[in-house]
Design an enzyme around this catalytic site. Structure first.
Site, PDB file in Angstrom:
ATOM      1  N   ALA A   1       2.722  -0.709   4.953  1.00  0.00           N
ATOM      2  CA  ALA A   1       2.131  -0.786   6.295  1.00  0.00           C
ATOM      3  C   ALA A   1       1.742  -2.208   6.683  1.00  0.00           C
ATOM      4  CB  ALA A   1       0.914   0.129   6.377  1.00  0.00           C
TER       5      ALA A   1
ATOM      6  N   GLU B   1      12.836  -8.759   2.273  1.00  0.00           N
ATOM      7  CA  GLU B   1      12.004  -7.632   2.705  1.00  0.00           C
ATOM      8  C   GLU B   1      12.796  -6.342   2.511  1.00  0.00           C
ATOM      9  OE1 GLU B   1      10.000  -6.098   6.917  1.00  0.00           O
ATOM     10  OE2 GLU B   1      11.520  -7.667   6.940  1.00  0.00           O
TER      11      GLU B   1
ATOM     12  N   ARG C   1      12.086   4.895  13.206  1.00  0.00           N
ATOM     13  CA  ARG C   1      10.813   5.617  13.087  1.00  0.00           C
ATOM     14  C   ARG C   1       9.882   5.275  14.244  1.00  0.00           C
ATOM     15  NH1 ARG C   1       8.597   5.529   7.253  1.00  0.00           N
ATOM     16  NH2 ARG C   1       7.242   7.062   8.221  1.00  0.00           N
TER      17      ARG C   1
ATOM     18  N   ASN D   1       8.238  -5.110  -0.572  1.00  0.00           N
ATOM     19  CA  ASN D   1       8.070  -3.994   0.347  1.00  0.00           C
ATOM     20  C   ASN D   1       6.586  -3.997   0.701  1.00  0.00           C
ATOM     21  OD1 ASN D   1       7.674  -1.581   1.679  1.00  0.00           O
ATOM     22  ND2 ASN D   1       9.103  -0.455   0.388  1.00  0.00           N
TER      23      ASN D   1
ATOM     24  N   TYR E   1      10.635   9.065   2.050  1.00  0.00           N
ATOM     25  CA  TYR E   1      10.680   8.139   0.915  1.00  0.00           C
ATOM     26  C   TYR E   1      11.349   8.697  -0.333  1.00  0.00           C
ATOM     27  CZ  TYR E   1       7.319   5.938   3.976  1.00  0.00           C
ATOM     28  OH  TYR E   1       6.716   5.384   5.075  1.00  0.00           O
TER      29      TYR E   1
ATOM     30  N   ARG F   1       4.162  11.035  -1.612  1.00  0.00           N
ATOM     31  CA  ARG F   1       3.930  10.719  -0.200  1.00  0.00           C
ATOM     32  C   ARG F   1       5.193  10.917   0.628  1.00  0.00           C
ATOM     33  NH1 ARG F   1       4.063   5.058   2.399  1.00  0.00           N
ATOM     34  NH2 ARG F   1       3.355   5.555   4.487  1.00  0.00           N
TER      35      ARG F   1
ATOM     36  N   HIS G   1      12.616  -1.943   2.766  1.00  0.00           N
ATOM     37  CA  HIS G   1      11.951  -0.702   3.183  1.00  0.00           C
ATOM     38  C   HIS G   1      12.834   0.462   2.768  1.00  0.00           C
ATOM     39  CE1 HIS G   1       8.907  -2.833   5.401  1.00  0.00           C
ATOM     40  NE2 HIS G   1       9.871  -3.611   5.854  1.00  0.00           N
TER      41      HIS G   1
ATOM     42  N   PRO H   1       0.797  -1.220   0.000  1.00  0.00           N
ATOM     43  CA  PRO H   1       0.000   0.000   0.000  1.00  0.00           C
ATOM     44  C   PRO H   1       0.834   1.276   0.000  1.00  0.00           C
ATOM     45  CG  PRO H   1      -0.246  -1.169   2.089  1.00  0.00           C
ATOM     46  CD  PRO H   1       0.527  -2.055   1.173  1.00  0.00           C
ATOM     47  N   ASN H   2       0.364   2.202  -0.807  1.00  0.00           N
ATOM     48  CA  ASN H   2       0.882   3.566  -0.915  1.00  0.00           C
ATOM     49  C   ASN H   2       2.218   3.679  -1.634  1.00  0.00           C
ATOM     50  OD1 ASN H   2      -1.322   4.853   0.468  1.00  0.00           O
ATOM     51  ND2 ASN H   2      -0.528   3.906   2.330  1.00  0.00           N
TER      52      ASN H   2
END
Length: 142
Positions: A76, A97, A106, A73, A22, A17, A99, A9-10
């Site tokens: 969320a 994985e 964070r 990735n 990012y 965003r 990110h 998502p996103n």
């Protein structure tokens, strides 16, 4: 080698965003960067992006018997989805994985990664270059 790159998502909103976290590269920039990298390595690459958890599970399951590796990735869903964890465990395909941001620095809720339990490696905080590092890991095991 065939690698599936899955974005949750996103991630289709890259460049728009939260560019402080990012970066300013767009999703299209990311895809082009990965395609160019894979071309130099002789890797066949496919892409999938969805904002829907079940669709991501379907993409992972669809890779079974077709793909040699997965770069994911989960966005969320990293912090909430046991379904993605179970899907990666089910197919048994080496998975990395990724990110873009350094999630370990964070918010507290971002410290949990369910999918990490089924991944061969996790790469964080390397921007979109993390995807290239993930592909290289799948190719070379390091």
């Amino acid at each position: 080698m065939k690698i599936l790159v899955i974005n949750g998502p996103n991630l289709n909103m890259l460049g728009i965003r939260e560019p402080d976290h990012y970066g300013k590269e767009t999703y299209e920039d990311l895809l082009n960067k990965i395609k160019a990298h894979c071309q130099t390595k002789g890797v066949e690459v496919a892409f999938y992006q969805s904002n829907h958890e079940g669709d991501l599970v379907d993409a992972i399951q669809g890779a079974y018997g077709v793909m040699d590796g997965i770069v994911i990735n989960p966005g969320a869903y990293t912090h909430t989805s046991i379904a993605l964890l179970d899907a990666v465990k089910s197919v048994g395909i080496p998975t990395v994985e990724v990110h873009i941001s350094k999630v370990e620095e964070r918010e507290e809720f971002r410290q949990i990664s369910y999918i990490r339990l089924a991944c061969a490696k996790t790469i964080t905080g390397r921007g979109t270059d993390g995807y290239l590092m993930a592909i290289d890991f799948l190719l070379n095991g390091k």
